[in-house]
Design an enzyme around this catalytic site. Structure first.
Site, PDB file in Angstrom:
ATOM      1  N   THR A 146     -26.570  -7.952  10.473  1.00  0.00           N
ATOM      2  CA  THR A 146     -27.367  -7.653   9.283  1.00  0.00           C
ATOM      3  C   THR A 146     -26.469  -7.044   8.205  1.00  0.00           C
ATOM      4  O   THR A 146     -25.712  -6.114   8.469  1.00  0.00           O
ATOM      5  CB  THR A 146     -28.508  -6.679   9.644  1.00  0.00           C
ATOM      6  OG1 THR A 146     -29.267  -7.289  10.686  1.00  0.00           O
ATOM      7  CG2 THR A 146     -29.399  -6.396   8.439  1.00  0.00           C
ATOM      8  N   ASN A 191       0.804  -1.222   0.000  1.00  0.00           N
ATOM      9  CA  ASN A 191       0.000   0.000   0.000  1.00  0.00           C
ATOM     10  C   ASN A 191       0.838   1.274   0.000  1.00  0.00           C
ATOM     11  O   ASN A 191       0.364   2.323  -0.399  1.00  0.00           O
ATOM     12  CB  ASN A 191      -0.972   0.016   1.185  1.00  0.00           C
ATOM     13  CG  ASN A 191      -0.310  -0.341   2.483  1.00  0.00           C
ATOM     14  OD1 ASN A 191       0.284  -1.419   2.618  1.00  0.00           O
ATOM     15  ND2 ASN A 191      -0.384   0.531   3.453  1.00  0.00           N
ATOM     16  N   CYS A 229      -2.548   5.281   8.399  1.00  0.00           N
ATOM     17  CA  CYS A 229      -2.730   4.768   9.753  1.00  0.00           C
ATOM     18  C   CYS A 229      -1.577   5.191  10.651  1.00  0.00           C
ATOM     19  O   CYS A 229      -1.720   5.302  11.853  1.00  0.00           O
ATOM     20  CB  CYS A 229      -2.809   3.246   9.737  1.00  0.00           C
ATOM     21  SG  CYS A 229      -3.581   2.617   8.272  1.00  0.00           S
ATOM     22  N   GLN A 281      -4.937  -3.567  -2.157  1.00  0.00           N
ATOM     23  CA  GLN A 281      -4.463  -2.577  -3.134  1.00  0.00           C
ATOM     24  C   GLN A 281      -4.513  -3.112  -4.567  1.00  0.00           C
ATOM     25  O   GLN A 281      -4.315  -2.351  -5.516  1.00  0.00           O
ATOM     26  CB  GLN A 281      -3.024  -2.152  -2.810  1.00  0.00           C
ATOM     27  CG  GLN A 281      -2.885  -1.329  -1.545  1.00  0.00           C
ATOM     28  CD  GLN A 281      -3.476   0.073  -1.663  1.00  0.00           C
ATOM     29  OE1 GLN A 281      -3.575   0.649  -2.750  1.00  0.00           O
ATOM     30  NE2 GLN A 281      -3.874   0.634  -0.538  1.00  0.00           N
ATOM     31  N   HIS A 303     -13.617   0.468  -0.620  1.00  0.00           N
ATOM     32  CA  HIS A 303     -13.283   1.896  -0.759  1.00  0.00           C
ATOM     33  C   HIS A 303     -11.936   2.132  -1.434  1.00  0.00           C
ATOM     34  O   HIS A 303     -11.551   3.275  -1.676  1.00  0.00           O
ATOM     35  CB  HIS A 303     -13.377   2.627   0.587  1.00  0.00           C
ATOM     36  CG  HIS A 303     -12.258   2.384   1.549  1.00  0.00           C
ATOM     37  ND1 HIS A 303     -11.250   3.288   1.747  1.00  0.00           N
ATOM     38  CD2 HIS A 303     -12.002   1.355   2.378  1.00  0.00           C
ATOM     39  CE1 HIS A 303     -10.416   2.835   2.676  1.00  0.00           C
ATOM     40  NE2 HIS A 303     -10.854   1.656   3.072  1.00  0.00           N
ATOM     41  N   SER A 338     -11.202  -4.667  -0.198  1.00  0.00           N
ATOM     42  CA  SER A 338     -11.931  -3.582   0.454  1.00  0.00           C
ATOM     43  C   SER A 338     -12.513  -2.647  -0.602  1.00  0.00           C
ATOM     44  O   SER A 338     -11.806  -2.196  -1.500  1.00  0.00           O
ATOM     45  CB  SER A 338     -10.974  -2.811   1.360  1.00  0.00           C
ATOM     46  OG  SER A 338     -11.647  -1.696   1.904  1.00  0.00           O
TER      47      SER A 338
HETATM   48  C1  LIG Z   1      -6.571  -0.019   3.167  1.00  0.00           C
HETATM   49  C2  LIG Z   1      -5.873  -1.313   3.399  1.00  0.00           C
HETATM   50  C3  LIG Z   1      -6.328  -2.213   4.367  1.00  0.00           C
HETATM   51  C4  LIG Z   1      -7.473  -1.905   5.276  1.00  0.00           C
HETATM   52  O1  LIG Z   1      -8.696  -1.887   4.600  1.00  0.00           O
HETATM   53  P1  LIG Z   1      -9.971  -1.206   5.311  1.00  0.00           P
HETATM   54  O2  LIG Z   1     -11.104  -1.538   4.433  1.00  0.00           O
HETATM   55  O3  LIG Z   1      -9.687   0.267   5.367  1.00  0.00           O
HETATM   56  O4  LIG Z   1     -10.085  -1.834   6.658  1.00  0.00           O
HETATM   57  C5  LIG Z   1      -5.666  -3.418   4.498  1.00  0.00           C
HETATM   58  N1  LIG Z   1      -4.615  -3.723   3.720  1.00  0.00           N
HETATM   59  C6  LIG Z   1      -4.145  -2.889   2.779  1.00  0.00           C
HETATM   60  C7  LIG Z   1      -2.987  -3.293   1.934  1.00  0.00           C
HETATM   61  C8  LIG Z   1      -4.754  -1.648   2.596  1.00  0.00           C
HETATM   62  O5  LIG Z   1      -4.281  -0.822   1.665  1.00  0.00           O
END
Ligand SMILES: *Cc1c(COP(=O)(O)O)cnc(C)c1O
Length: 396
Positions: free
Chosen positions: A236, A150, A323, A178, A200, A198
């Site tokens: 849910t 990331n 983070c 990623q 987002h 993920s």
């Molecule tokens: C953003 C990220 C996560 C965490 O994902 P979230 O949906 O924000 O909890 C885990 N691993 C990597 C490599 C990321 O870039």
């Protein structure tokens, strides 16, 4: 404003926003209910599962929706550890530059008596299948290695690592947060047993993600309660967010070739432009990296100051990972690839999106060059280097 922090999070796709609205305003029923109104939500859930599965070459029943990448990482690793433990296998292999969702879960298991081996990462930001092969022991129950880093964007030889794990009978998890929607993935061809994603990070809603677990792998629940997600993840389901995830992922997966061919030359232009700044160096392999990722170290600079001044110039970027910013420790990723502390503090990550323009790239190069020069001119430490009191660490 130029948003160049897509590795931290992305803007939602318009289509994903539009697709989720009916499940907020109209079909808000609980998918577990028996009446037909709730069944609308249930149908949307199962359609989304099929889409997500197809995008990574999995079967729908191998997809479990979670609250995001962190939860998927936790559940994958804890599940593999519990499976291993039952067979007396308590050794896990990972790398020093994983996301904290992986590293902190491994710390927890270490306190429980698991043995954790963190492989060294080469200076180009890549671990090899050979390293994995050499580290596997009789009691290894899991190899967990991220697909693309990331911070520095480097892509790991996942298919080769998968093949090694398969031949040794060891479970293989990859944090592909990623990578999913950005590069092609096929869990069957690459012998991936467990994979985290993920929404987002590819234009879907925040707070939703998925864990792929190959059929036959018994997941442990992290959240106990109802029988949702085949009894493996109670609560849910967030139907609007899950729908947004599937729509964004379908779009991202259909667009992977365009994404690569559009962003790769732009990324390379950014790299070449920033490299003209003296005493700067690209972090991670130049070719084997995400099309969207540029990460540099600038000697004599504090990443925080750099970000604030870039913010004044309308550029959103990051230094270290979201983070860890706010802490004074330099990025564990940059330390893992061998950057010394002094240099690791002066890093800049630009993660560009598909909508970036040539003009914006030129503006970024100019702005970063100005800000780095300005900060160096103010720095007593930089003056000492110029006067020969300290040696340069990076080459000119
Ligand atoms: C953003 C990220 C996560 C965490 O994902 P979230 O949906 O924000 O909890 C885990 N691993 C990597 C490599 C990321 O870039």
């Amino acid at each position: 404003m130029i948003y160049a922090d897509n590795a931290a999070t992305t803007k939602m796709n318009k289509t994903a926003v539009a697709a989720m609205m009916p499940y907020i305003e109209e079909f808000y029923g609980n998918p577990s209910s028996l009446y037909s109104f709730g069944q609308k939500a249930k149908e949307a859930l199962e359609n989304a599962r099929a889409v997500v599965a197809e995008c990574i070459g999995a079967e729908p029943r191998e997809i479990y929706f979670t609250s995001g990448g962190s939860e998927a990482d936790n559940q994958a690793i804890i599940s593999a550890a519990r499976i291993g433990e039952k067979k007396g296998k308590k050794h896990i292999i990972s790398t020093a530059f994983e996301h904290h969702a992986v590293l902190h879960t491994l710390n927890k298991l270490e306190k429980e008596g698991f043995e954790i081996t963190l492989l060294d990462v080469h200076s180009n930001g890549i671990v090899t299948a050979q390293q994995v092969k050499e580290a596997i022991k009789d009691d290894t129950c899991l190899v967990t290695i991220m697909y693309a880093n990331n911070e520095i964007g480097t892509i790991q030889p996942i298919a080769e690592i998968g093949a090694v794990c398969k031949s040794k009978g060891v479970l293989f998890h990859t944090d592909a947060v990623q990578a999913v929607g950005h590069i092609e993935i096929n869990v069957k061809e690459q012998n991936i047993d467990l994979l985290s994603m993920s929404a987002h990070k590819f234009g879907g809603a925040k707070g939703v993600g998925a864990l792929y677990a190959r059929k036959g792998i018994a997941l442990s629940s992290l959240i106990n309660g109802g029988a949702q997600e085949r009894n493996k993840r109670a609560g849910t389901e967030n139907i609007p967010a899950i729908v947004s995830m599937s729509v964004a992922l379908r779009e991202a997966c259909d667009n992977i070739d365009n994404h690569r061919s559009k962003l790769t030359p732009i990324r390379n232009k950014l790299i070449d432009g920033l490299r003209t700044i003296p005493y700067s160096e690209l972090n991670g392999d130049r070719e084997n990296r995400l099309p969207s990722n540029v990460n540099f170290c600038f000697e004599g600079i504090e990443g925080e100051s750099l970000l604030l001044l870039l913010d004044d110039k309308g550029i959103c970027a990051s230094s270290g990972s979201a983070c860890t910013s706010g802490s004074l420790d330099p990025s564990h990723v940059l330390l893992a690839i061998g950057r010394p502390h002094e240099v690791a503090h002066g890093s800049l990550r630009l993660s560009i999106g598909d909508d970036i323009t040539e003009n914006e790239v030129e503006y970024i190069i100019q702005a970063v060059t100005e800000v780095v020069t300005y900060l160096r001119n103010m720095s007593p430490f930089w003056r000492d280097i110029q006067n020969g009191r300290y040696e340069h660490i990076l080459s000119e």
